[in-house]
Design an enzyme around this catalytic site. Sequence first.
Site, PDB file in Angstrom:
ATOM      1  N   GLU A   1       7.862   2.849  14.493  1.00 23.18           N
ATOM      2  CA  GLU A   1       8.724   2.796  13.531  1.00 23.18           C
ATOM      3  C   GLU A   1       8.753   4.234  13.075  1.00 23.18           C
ATOM      4  OE1 GLU A   1       8.997  -0.070   9.624  1.00 23.18           O
ATOM      5  OE2 GLU A   1       6.859   0.444   9.872  1.00 23.18           O
TER       6      GLU A   1
ATOM      7  N   ASN B   1       0.911  -1.316  -0.107  1.00 23.76           N
ATOM      8  CA  ASN B   1       0.072  -0.039   0.139  1.00 23.76           C
ATOM      9  C   ASN B   1       0.953   1.073  -0.048  1.00 23.76           C
ATOM     10  OD1 ASN B   1       0.832  -0.675   2.503  1.00 23.76           O
ATOM     11  ND2 ASN B   1      -1.255   0.381   3.502  1.00 23.76           N
TER      12      ASN B   1
ATOM     13  N   GLU C   1       3.903  -4.155  12.162  1.00 21.96           N
ATOM     14  CA  GLU C   1       3.103  -2.869  12.051  1.00 21.96           C
ATOM     15  C   GLU C   1       1.927  -3.682  11.237  1.00 21.96           C
ATOM     16  OE1 GLU C   1       3.024   0.079  12.912  1.00 21.96           O
ATOM     17  OE2 GLU C   1       5.047   0.079  13.704  1.00 21.96           O
TER      18      GLU C   1
ATOM     19  N   CYS D   1      -3.223   1.477   6.576  1.00 21.73           N
ATOM     20  CA  CYS D   1      -3.354   1.011   7.847  1.00 21.73           C
ATOM     21  C   CYS D   1      -4.032   2.112   8.764  1.00 21.73           C
ATOM     22  CB  CYS D   1      -2.112   0.376   8.539  1.00 21.73           C
ATOM     23  SG  CYS D   1      -0.807   1.258   8.286  1.00 21.73           S
TER      24      CYS D   1
HETATM   25  O1  TXE Z   1      -0.842  -8.814   3.400  1.00 24.11           O
HETATM   26  P1  TXE Z   1       0.248  -9.918   3.797  1.00 24.11           P
HETATM   27  P2  TXE Z   1      -1.679  -8.833   1.905  1.00 24.11           P
HETATM   28  C1  TXE Z   1      -3.976  -5.995   5.524  1.00 24.11           C
HETATM   29  C2  TXE Z   1      -5.040  -5.776   4.838  1.00 24.11           C
HETATM   30  C3  TXE Z   1      -5.066  -6.624   3.738  1.00 24.11           C
HETATM   31  C4  TXE Z   1      -4.588  -8.032   4.397  1.00 24.11           C
HETATM   32  C5  TXE Z   1      -3.962  -8.715   3.282  1.00 24.11           C
HETATM   33  O2  TXE Z   1      -6.357  -5.935   5.624  1.00 24.11           O
HETATM   34  O3  TXE Z   1      -6.329  -6.744   2.828  1.00 24.11           O
HETATM   35  O4  TXE Z   1      -3.706  -7.436   5.309  1.00 24.11           O
HETATM   36  O5  TXE Z   1      -2.930  -8.028   2.597  1.00 24.11           O
HETATM   37  C6  TXE Z   1       4.730 -11.227   2.910  1.00 24.11           C
HETATM   38  N1  TXE Z   1       6.081 -15.077   6.065  1.00 24.11           N
HETATM   39  N2  TXE Z   1      -2.612  -5.099   5.199  1.00 24.11           N
HETATM   40  O6  TXE Z   1      -2.114 -10.343   1.670  1.00 24.11           O
HETATM   41  O7  TXE Z   1      -0.065 -11.251   3.338  1.00 24.11           O
HETATM   42  C7  TXE Z   1       3.756 -10.649   1.673  1.00 24.11           C
HETATM   43  O8  TXE Z   1       4.548 -11.504   0.782  1.00 24.11           O
HETATM   44  C8  TXE Z   1       6.709 -14.020   5.824  1.00 24.11           C
HETATM   45  C9  TXE Z   1      -2.617  -4.157   6.282  1.00 24.11           C
HETATM   46  O9  TXE Z   1      -1.128  -8.297   0.966  1.00 24.11           O
HETATM   47  O10 TXE Z   1       0.287  -9.820   5.271  1.00 24.11           O
HETATM   48  C10 TXE Z   1       4.071  -9.169   1.632  1.00 24.11           C
HETATM   49  O11 TXE Z   1       5.302  -8.968   1.343  1.00 24.11           O
HETATM   50  N3  TXE Z   1       6.094 -12.968   4.864  1.00 24.11           N
HETATM   51  C11 TXE Z   1      -1.103  -3.611   5.840  1.00 24.11           C
HETATM   52  C12 TXE Z   1       3.783  -8.777   3.109  1.00 24.11           C
HETATM   53  O12 TXE Z   1       4.269 -10.213   4.227  1.00 24.11           O
HETATM   54  C13 TXE Z   1       4.952 -13.139   4.334  1.00 24.11           C
HETATM   55  C14 TXE Z   1      -0.590  -3.460   4.487  1.00 24.11           C
HETATM   56  C15 TXE Z   1       2.488  -8.468   3.654  1.00 24.11           C
HETATM   57  O13 TXE Z   1       1.529  -9.518   3.134  1.00 24.11           O
HETATM   58  C16 TXE Z   1       4.385 -14.455   4.641  1.00 24.11           C
HETATM   59  C17 TXE Z   1      -1.147  -4.449   3.674  1.00 24.11           C
HETATM   60  C18 TXE Z   1       4.924 -15.309   5.474  1.00 24.11           C
HETATM   61  N4  TXE Z   1       4.331 -16.735   5.738  1.00 24.11           N
HETATM   62  C19 TXE Z   1      -1.888  -5.323   4.209  1.00 24.11           C
HETATM   63  N5  TXE Z   1       3.152 -14.304   3.715  1.00 24.11           N
HETATM   64  C20 TXE Z   1      -0.709  -2.318   6.723  1.00 24.11           C
HETATM   65  N6  TXE Z   1      -0.543  -2.442   8.065  1.00 24.11           N
HETATM   66  O14 TXE Z   1      -0.801  -1.172   6.179  1.00 24.11           O
HETATM   67  C21 TXE Z   1       2.958 -13.197   3.252  1.00 24.11           C
HETATM   68  N7  TXE Z   1       4.113 -12.530   3.493  1.00 24.11           N
END
Ligand code: TXE
Length: 496
Positions: A465, A154, A252, A286
């Site tokens: 952060e 994002n 975060e 977020c």
């Molecule tokens: O997030 P993921 P996604 C929230 C928001 C969104 C939901 C899913 O609600 O709809 O999360 O988004 C990596 N071990 N936020 O699927 O899966 C992944 O490749 C290590 C809030 O995109 O959490 C990416 O680089 N890493 C948030 C990162 O983690 C892993 C912003 C985030 O992916 C992993 C984004 C694993 N097992 C989504 N699996 C905010 N706080 O702003 C995935 N990843």
Amino acid sequence: MAAEPQKFGLFIGGKWVTPKGTQRFSTRNPATGEELASFVAGRPEDVTAAVSAAQKAFPEWRATPAPKRGEILLRAAAVLRERKEEVGRIVTREMGKVIAEGRGDVQEAIDFIEYMAGEGRRLAGETIPSELRSKFCLTVRQPKGVVACITPWNFPTAIPNWKIAAALICGNTIVFKPASNTAYCGAEVVKVYEAAGVPPGVLNFVTGSGAIVGNALVADPRVRAISFTGGVETGRDVYVRGAQQLKMVHLELGGKNPEIVMDDAELPLALEGVLFGAFGTSGQRCTATSRLILHEKIYDEFLKMLVERVDRFVVGDPMDPKVDMGPVASADQEKKILEYIAIGKKEGGRLVRGGTKLTGGPYEKGFFVAPTIFETKHGSRLSKEEIFGPVLSVIKVKDYAEAVRVANDVDYGLSSSIYTRDVNRAFRAMDELEAGITYINAPTIGAEVQLPFGGVKNTGNGGREAGSAAIDEFTELKTVFVDFSRRLQKAQIDPR
Ligand code: TXE
């Protein structure tokens, strides 16, 4: 004719490499479906190679004086400033936020790199008095070693830089894994540091799925700290697995951020705030305002004002400066948001505006969801769960006490906001809102890089952060005792 998609390799040990036999994946423009660039789907052995490169580069980078590391960061900031428009456009094309916000994403990265470059001339420890004579006590900051930066889509240039610039200035070496659907932005971030002269192996870049690359990074015992921004479930999993090896895991995660509008608020100002907070970045921040908590005395009037403005909202091509809101970032995002809209209807929320996928004409090939407003009851899923899309829950309350109770009664605690002209109430809210961030007469979004960022409850695990807190995230504090008495002195035991 659309430009040929760029092909990126992994960046390991200062070289762009495409390991033999790897598969590739592409990123696409969520507004048009256009293929933008393709990337290596990294495997565990690629992560091993990247961590080895980072480990090899660590002693020399650690020994480089911090002000020298700062000079490299300043060059990175200058390179990015030079390329701001170009990279801002890549952000918008790959992630879908409107172009003003695409540029803002890059500006935030520039600001933070510059800020961290200055930290190279501070990285301050403390001097603390000893209880004994002729003894001098101090703390110094030391890097942690190899760290992993795992980032979401994002803020595809700002968030990676929040982590990378801080980790670098503190003397760590890095393996950076971007979210797969914004890997192009991630690669551009790496190119900036490459151009600035970061030595080989100090910053490594491995693209690929979270399940493979992310897991391998968390599992590698040589990675001493993990800085993660993303979803709660993934964050929890990373935390648990990191804990097995007693790694520092910095999380975060999500938010369900309230904007409270009291009966004495300046309503036009509060209106601008909620529009920007709820629908900026299509609600995919977020810190997005996902709950509007309205005092009953101004409820009808404010809701009417809000609807009038949302009816004039222009949703469309995020590259067009007249557009207020672009697409959501991916098919998965669209699916999840539409599911929540269905949940909202099912649980009896009154859909005031939006609630649909936009189709036809300019929307045909993209993932567009109409700005959506629901009147909800506090306690419904829509009012309590993170949606991460342009969906706003409006909740009526009778007074300040109820507003704060509702605001606090969720699992998250990242950002919060109150609009009021009562100075006493503003200060009470600053104290009483359970959140890492509180805004008074400003929306829930608006972080500045020199201030700490993070939240309470399920938003994270207590770290912050940005600001000077970023230094805490990426350093170990060493305590040093210098005894110049020339005899054995025993703390707590020697006569007092
Ligand atoms: O997030 P993921 P996604 C929230 C928001 C969104 C939901 C899913 O609600 O709809 O999360 O988004 C990596 N071990 N936020 O699927 O899966 C992944 O490749 C290590 C809030 O995109 O959490 C990416 O680089 N890493 C948030 C990162 O983690 C892993 C912003 C985030 O992916 C992993 C984004 C694993 N097992 C989504 N699996 C905010 N706080 O702003 C995935 N990843």
